[in-house]
Scaffold this active site. Structure first.
Site, mmCIF file in Angstrom:
data_model
loop_
_atom_site.group_PDB
_atom_site.id
_atom_site.type_symbol
_atom_site.label_atom_id
_atom_site.label_comp_id
_atom_site.label_asym_id
_atom_site.label_seq_id
_atom_site.Cartn_x
_atom_site.Cartn_y
_atom_site.Cartn_z
ATOM 1 C CB THR A 40 -0.926 0.005 1.234
ATOM 2 O OG1 THR A 40 -1.750 -1.166 1.194
ATOM 3 C CG2 THR A 40 -1.817 1.232 1.257
ATOM 4 C CE1 TYR A 145 -9.338 -11.255 6.816
ATOM 5 C CE2 TYR A 145 -9.780 -13.149 8.225
ATOM 6 C CZ TYR A 145 -8.915 -12.424 7.421
ATOM 7 O OH TYR A 145 -7.641 -12.879 7.219
#
Length: 239
Positions: A40, A145
Site C-alpha cells: 500500500t 472477513y
C-alpha cells in the site's frame, strides 16, 4: 526433499512489506526467484527485486496493478494482501463490508485474470491465495472477513477446475494464529494466552512456517495438489 530452485521464475507477492507476505517474498528470493512485491505504501527496501505500490481500497489502483501484472507475466502469483475489521454483525458499516470484499476478493480476482493468459501460453503456473482459518470455520464478529475468505476459496476452486488442463495449479493456504505484529496488536498478550489454550500445538505459527509451505506449493515439486484450502493452524480448526 530436494532444495527448491526458482531460477528463471518470476514471482509476484502482494502485501509483501510485512508479516506473512514479507516472509513469503524472502523465501522466494532465497530460492532464486525474481520477486516482485506490492504494498500500500512506498517501500525503500524489502525482499524483492521490483516493487509496485498499490492501495487495493482504490479500484483504479487495482486496475493499474493488474496492468502491471500483464506486463511482468509472473510464473507464480501469491495473493496475500488483505484487510480485516472485527465487529458485531449489526455494527458492520456497508462501506466497510464492501471495502473488505474489494481488497480480499476483487483484487485477487483481478490479478488472477491478468496473470493467467501468460501462464496459459507457458503451459505452467502456480497461484496461491492466502486465506484464513476464518475462511474454513466461523466465529462471531467476523462476518465481513469470513465472507471475503470463503469467497476467495470459491474463486480458487473455479480457477483450479478451469485451468488445470493449462498446467496451472491454484490453491488457498489458510493460516491460523500467526505471530505477526498485527496479531500482537489485535489480540494483546492476554488474548494470545487464551487462544493458545485452544491450539493443540500450544503456540502460534511463525511466518517462516507459512512461507515454506507456500513456496513448496508454488514449485514444480507440487505436481498434483490443486483446488485445496489447506490450513496451517496447529490443529485449531480440526479438533
Amino acid at each position: 526433499m530436494p532444495e527448491l530452485n526458482f531460477e528463471n521464475k518470476t514471482v509476484l507477492v502482494t502485501g509483501a512489506t510485512r508479516g506473512i507476505g514479507a516472509s513469503i517474498a524472502t523465501a522466494f528470493l532465497t530460492a532464486g526467484a525474481k520477486v516482485i512485491g506490492t504494498g500500500t505504501h512506498a517501500a525503500s527496501s524489502g525482499s524483492f527485486d521490483e516493487y509496485f505500490q498499490a492501495d487495493f481500497t482504490d479500484v483504479d489502483q487495482i486496475s493499474a496493478c493488474a496492468d502491471y501484472v500483464r506486463g511482468t507475466k509472473p510464473d507464480v502469483l501469491i495473493n496475500n494482501a488483505g484487510i480485516n475489521k472485527n465487529l458485531p454483525f449489526v455494527e458492520i458499516d456497508p462501506i466497510m463490508f464492501q471495502r473488505i470484499q474489494q481488497v480480499n476478493v476483487f483484487a485477487p480476482f483481478s490479478l488472477c485474470q491478468a496473470a493467467i493468459p501468460s501462464m496459459q501460453r507457458k503451459g505452467w503456473g502456480r497461484i496461491v491465495n492466502i486465506s484464513s482459518i476464518w475462511g474454513k470455520i466461523g466465529k462471531e464478529h467476523r462476518a465481513a472477513y469470513s465472507a471475503s475468505k470463503f469467497a476467495l476459496d470459491g474463486l480458487t476452486l473455479s480457477l483450479a477446475a478451469e485451468h488445470a488442463a493449462d498446467g496451472i495449479l491454484a490453491n488457498c493456504v489458510a493460516p491460523g494464529f500467526t505471530d505477526t505484529e498485527l496479531t500482537q496488536k489485535m489480540l494483546g498478550e492476554e488474548g494470545i494466552r487464551k487462544i493458545l489454550t485452544t491450539v493443540p500445538i500450544r503456540r502460534m505459527a511463525n511466518v517462516e512456517e507459512i512461507a515454506r509451505f507456500v513456496v513448496w506449493l508454488s514449485s514444480p515439486e507440487n505436481s498434483y495438489i490443486t483446488g485445496q484450502n489447506i490450513a496451517i493452524d496447529g490443529g485449531f480448526s480440526r479438533v
